[in-house]
Design a protein around this motif. Structure first.
Motif, PDB file in Angstrom:
ATOM      1  N   UNK A 237       0.806  -1.218   0.000  1.00  0.00           N
ATOM      2  CA  UNK A 237       0.000   0.000   0.000  1.00  0.00           C
ATOM      3  C   UNK A 237       0.840   1.270   0.000  1.00  0.00           C
ATOM      4  N   UNK A 238       2.135   1.129   0.272  1.00  0.00           N
ATOM      5  CA  UNK A 238       3.009   2.305   0.294  1.00  0.00           C
ATOM      6  C   UNK A 238       3.404   2.742  -1.120  1.00  0.00           C
ATOM      7  N   UNK A 239       3.217   1.876  -2.094  1.00  0.00           N
ATOM      8  CA  UNK A 239       3.505   2.254  -3.485  1.00  0.00           C
ATOM      9  C   UNK A 239       2.411   3.190  -3.992  1.00  0.00           C
ATOM     10  N   UNK A 240       2.767   4.078  -4.925  1.00  0.00           N
ATOM     11  CA  UNK A 240       1.755   4.948  -5.537  1.00  0.00           C
ATOM     12  C   UNK A 240       2.112   5.164  -6.999  1.00  0.00           C
ATOM     13  N   UNK A 241       1.083   5.180  -7.837  1.00  0.00           N
ATOM     14  CA  UNK A 241       1.281   5.269  -9.278  1.00  0.00           C
ATOM     15  C   UNK A 241       1.359   6.712  -9.757  1.00  0.00           C
ATOM     16  N   UNK A 242       2.229   6.933 -10.730  1.00  0.00           N
ATOM     17  CA  UNK A 242       2.201   8.139 -11.555  1.00  0.00           C
ATOM     18  C   UNK A 242       1.855   7.678 -12.961  1.00  0.00           C
ATOM     19  N   UNK A 243       0.691   8.099 -13.448  1.00  0.00           N
ATOM     20  CA  UNK A 243       0.184   7.653 -14.739  1.00  0.00           C
ATOM     21  C   UNK A 243       0.721   8.567 -15.836  1.00  0.00           C
ATOM     22  N   UNK A 244       1.529   8.000 -16.702  1.00  0.00           N
ATOM     23  CA  UNK A 244       2.244   8.760 -17.728  1.00  0.00           C
ATOM     24  C   UNK A 244       1.586   8.531 -19.083  1.00  0.00           C
ATOM     25  N   UNK A 245       1.379   9.622 -19.825  1.00  0.00           N
ATOM     26  CA  UNK A 245       0.703   9.548 -21.120  1.00  0.00           C
ATOM     27  C   UNK A 245       1.452   8.639 -22.088  1.00  0.00           C
ATOM     28  N   UNK A 246       0.688   7.918 -22.907  1.00  0.00           N
ATOM     29  CA  UNK A 246       1.279   6.977 -23.846  1.00  0.00           C
ATOM     30  C   UNK A 246       2.194   7.664 -24.856  1.00  0.00           C
ATOM     31  N   UNK A 247       1.773   8.801 -25.384  1.00  0.00           N
ATOM     32  CA  UNK A 247       2.610   9.458 -26.387  1.00  0.00           C
ATOM     33  C   UNK A 247       3.924   9.921 -25.785  1.00  0.00           C
ATOM     34  N   UNK A 248       3.908  10.292 -24.506  1.00  0.00           N
ATOM     35  CA  UNK A 248       5.141  10.682 -23.828  1.00  0.00           C
ATOM     36  C   UNK A 248       6.067   9.474 -23.663  1.00  0.00           C
ATOM     37  N   UNK A 249       5.498   8.329 -23.290  1.00  0.00           N
ATOM     38  CA  UNK A 249       6.295   7.110 -23.149  1.00  0.00           C
ATOM     39  C   UNK A 249       6.922   6.718 -24.481  1.00  0.00           C
ATOM     40  N   UNK A 250       6.174   6.891 -25.566  1.00  0.00           N
ATOM     41  CA  UNK A 250       6.701   6.546 -26.881  1.00  0.00           C
ATOM     42  C   UNK A 250       7.832   7.495 -27.285  1.00  0.00           C
TER      43      UNK A 250
END
Length: 336
Positions: A237-250
């Motif tokens: 539960x100590x982990x937390x997500x940062x949701x990164x845009x697909x076009x940025x990842x590409x």
């Protein structure tokens, strides 16, 4: 029953052997001995290469064979023909990649299969893997007409999965902190725990079931975001997500599926994991919880004392670089 395994000591094969032995069957494993020879003391082991050493199986009888390691039609043809008079039933492990494309959602076992312009090609690549598996299916059916079970899994996960296509996430989430995740949260996802697949295949062999079955789960596809969140809650539960845009990842040249597992960008990802599995479910396939799979996969990793990067998946250093760049990008967008 007397069961012959072609392969049987790496991932799916070892779980098939475990399931078969637990159900009281007499098991023979035919493999090259490159992966954990002598793993099962309760099973007979014959060391040999199926391309050159099929004579080692001559004069023997089995009730059924399960082929976990067939990739080249010529070699599968030789194996099937060699066993045609020695085995009553042949199970061949193929793949959902046998289908020609994934332009439609919800394809079933009747969807057109992939083909090769040159059926003599034997090099296994990302482009030829599926068509070659489709040709392997045909070879088995010709050698065992009316006695063939074709199993078409998608993503197989769980303990002893060295591909890291799911393993990455339990391992990474257990580390806690900020976790990079692809912002394709509504992408449908399918997977099957290797133990559920193995047990189902053994039961199908026991009753000599035939035909083609899409062998993936769960009963309905689940959104990627929900899958990752459930794994997080189950593991750390100590982990937390940062949701990164697909076009940025590409733009950052992050490779889907293998480097950042489970993620397939765009419309292709929306269709790839929506294969219909109703036929397999009707034939008794069951699915354990995602949480159990995630916990057991993590326990296996810890048992292997694996540290650092898992194969070709995203390294901790690269993850930090991309997260830092993403935060700078978000700040710049806010200023604009």
């Amino acid at each position: 029953m007397k069961l012959l395994l072609l392969g049987g000591t790496a991932f799916l094969g070892r779980h098939i052997v475990e399931s078969a032995l637990a159900r009281g069957h007499e098991v023979t494993i035919f493999h090259r001995g490159k992966t954990r020879p002598g793993l099962f003391s309760q099973a007979e082991e014959i060391l040999g290469d199926r391309e050159h050493d099929l004579h080692l199986l001559a004069g023997r009888k089995w009730d059924a064979v399960i082929d976990t390691c067939g990739y080249i039609p010529r070699i599968v043809r030789a194996s099937a023909q060699a066993l045609a008079g020695s085995v009553e039933h042949y199970t061949f492990v193929a793949s959902i990649n046998v289908y020609g494309d994934f332009k439609e959602k919800g394809i079933d076992e009747l969807y057109p299969l992939a083909t090769l312009e040159d059926p003599g090609i034997e090099e296994v690549t990302g482009e030829t893997y599926g068509p070659l598996k489709a040709l392997c299916e045909q070879e088995v059916e010709q050698a065992f007409p009316g006695k063939t079970l074709l199993v078409r899994p998608g993503l197989i996960v769980g303990p002893w999965d060295a591909s890291n296509r799911f393993t990455y996430w339990p391992y990474r989430l257990a580390q806690g902190g900020e976790v990079l995740a692809p912002d394709h949260r509504d992408m449908p996802l399918q997977w099957i725990d290797v133990r559920d697949l193995a047990e189902w295949m053994v039961r199908m062999s026991e009753t000599r079931q035939t035909g083609a079955f899409n062998a993936t789960g769960p009963q309905e596809p689940q959104p990627l975001g929900e899958v990752l969140e459930r794994c997080r809650v189950a593991l750390n539960n100590e982990a937390h997500f940062t949701w990164v845009a697909e076009d940025f990842l590409e733009k950052q040249e992050i490779q889907p599926w293998m480097q950042l597992p489970l993620w397939i960008p765009g419309e292709e990802g929306d269709a790839f994991c929506t294969v219909k599995n109703a036929k397999a479910v009707a034939a008794g396939m069951t699915f354990r919880s995602l949480e159990e799979t995630a916990r057991d996969t993590l326990a296996w990793i810890h048992g292997q004392q694996r540290e650092g990067t898992l194969g070709k998946t995203l390294s901790p250093e690269r993850e930090r670089e991309v997260l830092s760049a993403w935060h700078e990008h978000v700040k710049a967008q806010a200023v604009e």
